[in-house]
Scaffold this active site. Structure first.
Site, PDB file in Angstrom:
ATOM      1  N   ARG A  47       0.848  -1.194   0.000  1.00  0.00           N
ATOM      2  CA  ARG A  47       0.000   0.000   0.000  1.00  0.00           C
ATOM      3  C   ARG A  47       0.879   1.237   0.000  1.00  0.00           C
ATOM      4  O   ARG A  47       2.049   1.191   0.391  1.00  0.00           O
ATOM      5  CB  ARG A  47      -0.905   0.019   1.234  1.00  0.00           C
ATOM      6  CG  ARG A  47      -0.157   0.103   2.557  1.00  0.00           C
ATOM      7  CD  ARG A  47      -1.095   0.267   3.735  1.00  0.00           C
ATOM      8  NE  ARG A  47      -0.409   0.290   5.013  1.00  0.00           N
ATOM      9  CZ  ARG A  47       0.193   1.353   5.545  1.00  0.00           C
ATOM     10  NH1 ARG A  47       0.216   2.501   4.879  1.00  0.00           N
ATOM     11  NH2 ARG A  47       0.779   1.290   6.728  1.00  0.00           N
ATOM     12  N   ASN A  79       2.204   4.678   1.458  1.00  0.00           N
ATOM     13  CA  ASN A  79       2.335   5.138   2.847  1.00  0.00           C
ATOM     14  C   ASN A  79       2.788   6.582   2.985  1.00  0.00           C
ATOM     15  O   ASN A  79       2.394   7.248   3.931  1.00  0.00           O
ATOM     16  CB  ASN A  79       3.320   4.250   3.610  1.00  0.00           C
ATOM     17  CG  ASN A  79       3.383   4.587   5.087  1.00  0.00           C
ATOM     18  OD1 ASN A  79       2.381   4.459   5.785  1.00  0.00           O
ATOM     19  ND2 ASN A  79       4.538   5.046   5.565  1.00  0.00           N
ATOM     20  N   GLU A  97       3.916  -4.506   7.395  1.00  0.00           N
ATOM     21  CA  GLU A  97       5.114  -3.941   8.036  1.00  0.00           C
ATOM     22  C   GLU A  97       6.110  -5.035   8.423  1.00  0.00           C
ATOM     23  O   GLU A  97       6.740  -4.985   9.476  1.00  0.00           O
ATOM     24  CB  GLU A  97       4.735  -3.104   9.270  1.00  0.00           C
ATOM     25  CG  GLU A  97       3.779  -1.976   8.953  1.00  0.00           C
ATOM     26  CD  GLU A  97       3.407  -1.145  10.157  1.00  0.00           C
ATOM     27  OE1 GLU A  97       3.973  -1.384  11.249  1.00  0.00           O
ATOM     28  OE2 GLU A  97       2.544  -0.255  10.036  1.00  0.00           O
ATOM     29  N   ASP A 116       9.000   9.855  11.650  1.00  0.00           N
ATOM     30  CA  ASP A 116       7.818   9.735  10.800  1.00  0.00           C
ATOM     31  C   ASP A 116       7.770  10.941   9.867  1.00  0.00           C
ATOM     32  O   ASP A 116       8.772  11.277   9.256  1.00  0.00           O
ATOM     33  CB  ASP A 116       6.566   9.592  11.671  1.00  0.00           C
ATOM     34  CG  ASP A 116       5.432   8.865  10.969  1.00  0.00           C
ATOM     35  OD1 ASP A 116       5.365   8.900   9.724  1.00  0.00           O
ATOM     36  OD2 ASP A 116       4.586   8.266  11.655  1.00  0.00           O
TER      37      ASP A 116
END
Length: 292
Positions: free
Chosen positions: A100, A102, A121, A198
């Site tokens: 997918r 991200n 993951e 992140d």
């Protein structure tokens, strides 16, 4: 609001709030919650927040001439907030089952860069792509990892930043001829007892601001990778940030509550909320995808 003091401005309780984008023409902050297939909007003038249902689990959004370019699952499309209509633009044909999208962001040349990953993951099978303004897709030469995060650039566009979240590393690449990446290097690491890098943004001075998942903080790094400032937040799972408001001196921060225990949620009642931090440093306007 005091300088560098986080304030919860929208207690949205997102499972995984991420990809904040400031729209200067609207004076609105947009972000997504892919786990719930939701789009969120915050108006700082009124303090009101609104939520939209989406037809896909969008992980990344970007501005595009009055609409939102959004990427999620294995496709990219447009969402028009005024009509709440979604139009698919492209679908990735050769991604491994379970992959997918991200992370992503708009490059200085108006192209949209985004990364796929293993949805479980577990395996290092990420891939980076460049969606050009003419809608053609081009692979980028980035080594596969487990969880890619961040897609932002230095003010002059010569450096591309991204994160290897699992390895707690922020990487930098030199950008040549528009989209050829060279000189991959570790910009900095967060392995000394901090969280996992992140989402990020770059300010007008060329400093990188990074959100630390499980680190409960936003960190500002110099262009050389040294910590310039760290701002603690009252929630642990920080996911992304961008500058907004008329002067671009408010840092908006998205957070998550997914995976937290009942005890942790009791201790972090604002987990999943949108925070705002006033700074004395201006950000840079969010770049827009220049295609149609």
């Amino acid at each position: 609001m005091h300088l560098f003091e986080p304030q919860c401005v929208a207690p949205t309780s997102c499972l995984l709030g991420q990809s904040p984008v400031w729209s200067p023409s609207e004076g609105l902050l947009w972000w997504v919650d892919p786990n719930r297939a939701k789009l969120h909007r915050y108006n700082p003038k009124t303090g009101n927040a609104r939520r939209y249902d989406l037809p896909l689990k969008a992980s990344v959004i970007a501005l595009s001439q009055g609409e939102l370019l959004m990427a999620g699952e294995v496709e990219v499309g447009f969402f028009d907030p005024s009509t709440e209509e979604y139009t698919r633009l492209i679908t990735l044909e050769n991604e491994a089952p379970g992959n997918r999208i991200n992370a992503g962001g708009v490059a200085p040349d108006g192209s949209f860069w985004f990364a796929t990953m293993d949805g479980h993951e577990a395996d290092a099978r990420s891939a980076w792509y460049r969606l050009a303004p003419d809608r053609s897709i081009h692979p980028l030469n980035v080594k596969p990892i487990v969880i890619p995060s961040t897609a932002c650039f230095s003010p002059d566009g010569s450096v591309f930043y991204t994160c290897d979240t699992t390895e707690q590393e922020i990487h930098a690449f030199d950008v040549e001829e528009g989209a050829r990446l060279t000189n991959r290097r570790i910009f900095t690491t967060t392995s000394s007892g901090a969280g996992y890098p992140d989402g990020s943004t770059v300010d007008s001075e060329g400093h990188l601001w990074n959100a630390e998942w499980d680190g409960a903080r936003i960190v500002r790094y110099t262009p050389e990778g040294a910590i310039d400032r760290a701002i603690k937040l009252p929630v642990s799972r920080i996911t992304g940030c961008c500058f907004g408001d008329r002067d671009l001196k408010t840092l908006y921060v998205t957070t998550a509550r997914t995976g937290l225990t009942a005890f942790q949620l009791d201790m972090q009642p604002f987990a999943g909320s949108l925070f705002a931090i006033r700074t004395d440093i201006a950000g840079r306007p969010c770049a827009e995808w220049s295609g149609r």
